[in-house]
Write an enzyme that holds these catalytic residues in place. Sequence first.
Site, PDB file in Angstrom:
ATOM      1  N   GLY A  12       0.832  -1.212   0.000  1.00  0.00           N
ATOM      2  CA  GLY A  12       0.000   0.000   0.000  1.00  0.00           C
ATOM      3  C   GLY A  12       0.858   1.250   0.000  1.00  0.00           C
ATOM      4  N   ASP A  66      -3.241  -7.527  -5.421  1.00  0.00           N
ATOM      5  CA  ASP A  66      -4.303  -7.318  -4.435  1.00  0.00           C
ATOM      6  C   ASP A  66      -3.841  -7.822  -3.058  1.00  0.00           C
ATOM      7  OD1 ASP A  66      -6.610  -7.213  -2.957  1.00  0.00           O
ATOM      8  OD2 ASP A  66      -7.829  -8.379  -4.361  1.00  0.00           O
ATOM      9  N   TYR A 159     -13.514  -3.339  11.036  1.00  0.00           N
ATOM     10  CA  TYR A 159     -12.132  -2.861  10.852  1.00  0.00           C
ATOM     11  C   TYR A 159     -11.278  -3.074  12.105  1.00  0.00           C
ATOM     12  CZ  TYR A 159      -8.466   0.775  10.274  1.00  0.00           C
ATOM     13  OH  TYR A 159      -7.273   1.478  10.193  1.00  0.00           O
ATOM     14  N   LYS A 163      -7.275  -4.774  12.959  1.00  0.00           N
ATOM     15  CA  LYS A 163      -6.115  -4.054  13.492  1.00  0.00           C
ATOM     16  C   LYS A 163      -5.628  -4.723  14.778  1.00  0.00           C
ATOM     17  CE  LYS A 163      -5.626  -1.696  10.107  1.00  0.00           C
ATOM     18  NZ  LYS A 163      -4.370  -1.515   9.375  1.00  0.00           N
TER      19      LYS A 163
HETATM   20  N1  LIG Z   1      -5.123   7.206   8.310  1.00  0.00           N
HETATM   21  C1  LIG Z   1      -5.326   6.811   9.558  1.00  0.00           C
HETATM   22  O1  LIG Z   1      -5.881   7.557  10.400  1.00  0.00           O
HETATM   23  C2  LIG Z   1      -4.853   5.489  10.006  1.00  0.00           C
HETATM   24  C3  LIG Z   1      -4.476   4.515   9.126  1.00  0.00           C
HETATM   25  N2  LIG Z   1      -4.073   3.290   9.590  1.00  0.00           N
HETATM   26  C4  LIG Z   1      -3.674   2.239   8.670  1.00  0.00           C
HETATM   27  O2  LIG Z   1      -2.651   2.720   7.831  1.00  0.00           O
HETATM   28  C5  LIG Z   1      -2.643   1.958   6.638  1.00  0.00           C
HETATM   29  C6  LIG Z   1      -2.492   2.912   5.465  1.00  0.00           C
HETATM   30  O3  LIG Z   1      -3.656   3.717   5.367  1.00  0.00           O
HETATM   31  P1  LIG Z   1      -3.657   5.243   4.917  1.00  0.00           P
HETATM   32  O4  LIG Z   1      -2.361   5.613   4.357  1.00  0.00           O
HETATM   33  O5  LIG Z   1      -4.201   6.026   6.021  1.00  0.00           O
HETATM   34  O6  LIG Z   1      -4.806   5.220   3.806  1.00  0.00           O
HETATM   35  P2  LIG Z   1      -4.749   5.288   2.215  1.00  0.00           P
HETATM   36  O7  LIG Z   1      -6.120   4.974   1.782  1.00  0.00           O
HETATM   37  O8  LIG Z   1      -4.137   6.567   1.790  1.00  0.00           O
HETATM   38  O9  LIG Z   1      -3.743   4.126   1.832  1.00  0.00           O
HETATM   39  C7  LIG Z   1      -4.116   2.781   1.821  1.00  0.00           C
HETATM   40  C8  LIG Z   1      -3.180   2.051   0.885  1.00  0.00           C
HETATM   41  O10 LIG Z   1      -3.556   0.671   0.855  1.00  0.00           O
HETATM   42  C9  LIG Z   1      -3.700   0.294  -0.498  1.00  0.00           C
HETATM   43  N3  LIG Z   1      -4.690  -0.768  -0.643  1.00  0.00           N
HETATM   44  C10 LIG Z   1      -5.983  -0.756  -0.233  1.00  0.00           C
HETATM   45  N4  LIG Z   1      -6.589  -1.889  -0.591  1.00  0.00           N
HETATM   46  C11 LIG Z   1      -5.658  -2.625  -1.257  1.00  0.00           C
HETATM   47  C12 LIG Z   1      -5.677  -3.886  -1.881  1.00  0.00           C
HETATM   48  N5  LIG Z   1      -6.771  -4.653  -1.909  1.00  0.00           N
HETATM   49  N6  LIG Z   1      -4.544  -4.326  -2.469  1.00  0.00           N
HETATM   50  C13 LIG Z   1      -3.412  -3.575  -2.463  1.00  0.00           C
HETATM   51  N7  LIG Z   1      -3.340  -2.377  -1.885  1.00  0.00           N
HETATM   52  C14 LIG Z   1      -4.447  -1.908  -1.300  1.00  0.00           C
HETATM   53  C15 LIG Z   1      -4.148   1.549  -1.226  1.00  0.00           C
HETATM   54  O11 LIG Z   1      -3.925   1.438  -2.618  1.00  0.00           O
HETATM   55  C16 LIG Z   1      -3.284   2.583  -0.538  1.00  0.00           C
HETATM   56  O12 LIG Z   1      -2.010   2.645  -1.124  1.00  0.00           O
HETATM   57  C17 LIG Z   1      -3.944   1.162   6.635  1.00  0.00           C
HETATM   58  O13 LIG Z   1      -3.661  -0.171   6.995  1.00  0.00           O
HETATM   59  C18 LIG Z   1      -4.756   1.818   7.721  1.00  0.00           C
HETATM   60  O14 LIG Z   1      -5.651   0.918   8.333  1.00  0.00           O
HETATM   61  C19 LIG Z   1      -4.006   3.018  10.920  1.00  0.00           C
HETATM   62  C20 LIG Z   1      -4.378   3.943  11.825  1.00  0.00           C
HETATM   63  C21 LIG Z   1      -4.844   5.240  11.446  1.00  0.00           C
HETATM   64  C1  LIG Z   2      -9.855   5.504   9.228  1.00  0.00           C
HETATM   65  C2  LIG Z   2      -9.811   6.136  10.588  1.00  0.00           C
HETATM   66  O1  LIG Z   2     -10.084   7.490  10.483  1.00  0.00           O
HETATM   67  C3  LIG Z   2      -8.457   5.992  11.191  1.00  0.00           C
HETATM   68  O2  LIG Z   2      -8.030   4.681  10.993  1.00  0.00           O
HETATM   69  C4  LIG Z   2      -7.804   4.115  12.157  1.00  0.00           C
HETATM   70  O3  LIG Z   2      -7.246   3.048  12.260  1.00  0.00           O
HETATM   71  C5  LIG Z   2      -8.261   4.934  13.253  1.00  0.00           C
HETATM   72  O4  LIG Z   2      -9.519   4.504  13.639  1.00  0.00           O
HETATM   73  C6  LIG Z   2      -8.303   6.275  12.653  1.00  0.00           C
HETATM   74  O5  LIG Z   2      -9.214   7.112  13.212  1.00  0.00           O
END
Ligand SMILES: NC(=O)C1=CN([C@@H]2O[C@H](COP(=O)(O)OP(=O)(O)OC[C@H]3O[C@@H](n4cnc5c(N)ncnc54)[C@H](O)[C@@H]3O)[C@@H](O)[C@H]2O)C=CC1
Ligand SMILES: C[C@H](O)[C@@H]1OC(=O)[C@H](O)[C@@H]1O
Length: 256
Positions: A12, A66, A159, A163
């Site tokens: 990702g 994926d 979700y 986690k």
């Molecule tokens: N943004 C937040 O507040 C928080 C995010 N996270 C975790 O951080 C990680 C990254 O998320 P963010 O950067 O925030 O969001 P984002 O939506 O910007 O990035 C998610 C990434 O995962 C990839 N992805 C999603 N589904 C996929 C699939 N089926 N196959 C391959 N790649 C896939 C997307 O293409 C993207 O690059 C996630 O695991 C999320 O749960 C954890 C805590 C808080």
């Molecule tokens: C997607 C939420 O805003 C984000 O992702 C998490 O894991 C936490 O719950 C954050 O709030």
Amino acid sequence: MLLADKTVIITGASRGIGRAAARECARQGARVVIGHSGSGQGTEAAYSLIEEIKAFGGQAVEVGGDAADPDTGDKLVAGAVKAFGSVDVFVNNAGICPFHSFLDMPREVYLKTVNTNLNGAYFAVQAAANQMKNQGRGGAIIAVSSISALVGGGMQTHYTPTKAGLHSLMQSCAIALGPYGIRCNSVLPGTIATDINKEDLADEEKLAYMTSRTPLGRLGEPDDIAGPIVFLASDMARYVTGASLLVDGGLYVNLQ
Ligand SMILES: NC(=O)C1=CN([C@@H]2O[C@H](COP(=O)(O)OP(=O)(O)OC[C@H]3O[C@@H](n4cnc5c(N)ncnc54)[C@H](O)[C@@H]3O)[C@@H](O)[C@H]2O)C=CC1
Ligand SMILES: C[C@H](O)[C@@H]1OC(=O)[C@H](O)[C@@H]1O
């Protein structure tokens, strides 16, 4: 440089936290494998990141697949070995969080979330660990878990268990893989402004509420998570395994 001579795979990595982490790993001397969805947009974003990394003299390649597919981990490892000859660090970051209420949760939304965030991750971690074991010089595995491993969310019932599962997977893998010198840790971000919550935080009241709950007075940015990932990937963390690093601006401890 903290990651000189290490090959790092990040899933990702085309945007958000993964992209910031990939960029910082490359800045710290790592050869980076940018895992992405394989869709048109993901591929395009991955190539633009490769250009960014190359512009400052770093090395990166992309591998599409994926995250929910149990074979994607093998593909990522094969891509890393083909391009750079080894895997030293695996960062499981890809994830989705389609906010939805519990009582009418569609089965397909639940299953897609669990398959993407946890089931695919299990086999990707296994693929990376086998490669590291065969190389015989240890390694580091980092799961991007969440503050949501520790607390609930009424619109995140599908979700938060994923986690918590990743956090638990790292604890168990720390035991299973310790004998091979492979460290396993998780990073628990708080609320970081990215595409995953763009829609949810478009609600100004919710945005103000989440900000007010954060003692440091702002939501996180993807770059806030990159440093902790680099630390856990690096030899600075050589005696850290089975740990979880909360990176949330103080959100978790803010009861009143
Ligand atoms: N943004 C937040 O507040 C928080 C995010 N996270 C975790 O951080 C990680 C990254 O998320 P963010 O950067 O925030 O969001 P984002 O939506 O910007 O990035 C998610 C990434 O995962 C990839 N992805 C999603 N589904 C996929 C699939 N089926 N196959 C391959 N790649 C896939 C997307 O293409 C993207 O690059 C996630 O695991 C999320 O749960 C954890 C805590 C808080
Ligand atoms: C997607 C939420 O805003 C984000 O992702 C998490 O894991 C936490 O719950 C954050 O709030």
